[in-house]
Enzyme design. Sequence first.
Site, PDB file in Angstrom:
ATOM      1  N   LYS A   2       0.901  -1.116   0.015  1.00 53.06           N
ATOM      2  CA  LYS A   2       0.065   0.028   0.030  1.00 53.06           C
ATOM      3  C   LYS A   2       0.945   1.158   0.112  1.00 53.06           C
ATOM      4  CE  LYS A   2       0.965   1.238   4.397  1.00 53.06           C
ATOM      5  NZ  LYS A   2       1.708   2.567   4.721  1.00 53.06           N
ATOM      6  N   ASP A  38      -1.350  -1.597  10.647  1.00 49.93           N
ATOM      7  CA  ASP A  38      -1.708  -1.615   9.317  1.00 49.93           C
ATOM      8  C   ASP A  38      -2.460  -2.772   8.863  1.00 49.93           C
ATOM      9  OD1 ASP A  38      -0.591   0.861   9.091  1.00 49.93           O
ATOM     10  OD2 ASP A  38       1.455   0.242   7.980  1.00 49.93           O
TER      11      ASP A  38
END
Length: 271
Positions: free
Chosen positions: A8, A132
């Site tokens: 990401k 995350d």
Amino acid sequence: MICFPNAKINLGLNVVSKRPDGYHDIETIFYPIPVRDALEVVASDRTRLAQTGIPVDAPPEKNLVLKALDALRARYEIPPLEIHLLKAIPFGAGLGGGSADAAFMLRLVNDFGGLGLQPDELEAIASTIGADCPFFIRNRPVFATGTGNRFEPVELSLEAYHLCLVKPDVAVSTPEAYSMVTPAAPESSLRTIVRLPVSEWEGRMVNDFERSVFARHPRIGRIKDTLYERGALYAAMSGSGSSVFGLFGEPTHLKEEPLFGDCFVWEGPLA
């Protein structure tokens, strides 16, 4: 059974406040990108992890993939598994590669073992592994707050753009990066800025870590400047670094850029 954990990027990141527990409240936009590891599990007589690809500076028993498996085994009966992890996502880059591996391991074992866990349940388990990790359960663009663990879906597609991702051979310590930032509420929320055209993000969408990290590691700042010089519509450091990305309207051919000579460089469409 095999899957391909993806990385990401943080399209922007504001450090809003410091919490009593020593962590920080942030706001950021997580966006999944097609830079991928490969993760496979097969039935075995004992659990073991084989890791290839980019070397990771941690012993296999410290890998988040095994931490994810242990989190499931604390709740369910999981048979021994042989695990193969091919690392292609650079670590220490602000790309969430380890978190992605852990989250995809939860998803993979859920499917492999027929556990029937729903995304909300997988997110709850992922939150015990790392900040995350829950993002990669649904793996779609989100506006994230809290420590990066509270998500609000964002209607955003960057499929029309090309990504150039550059990760220099520079290590940035996340605790050190936070120690150099003065938390403050942003003038404009990223939730609002992200609705603007990508060509209008420069100067509006910011990463609060850039000022101090660029001062400590000037080469990272030069990489960002070079991406803009080569036509990026928007460029930024991801997370606390050290990777930098640029969004382009056309395919790029920047692997031969002299400044990027010893860097990890990934170029391709975001489709």
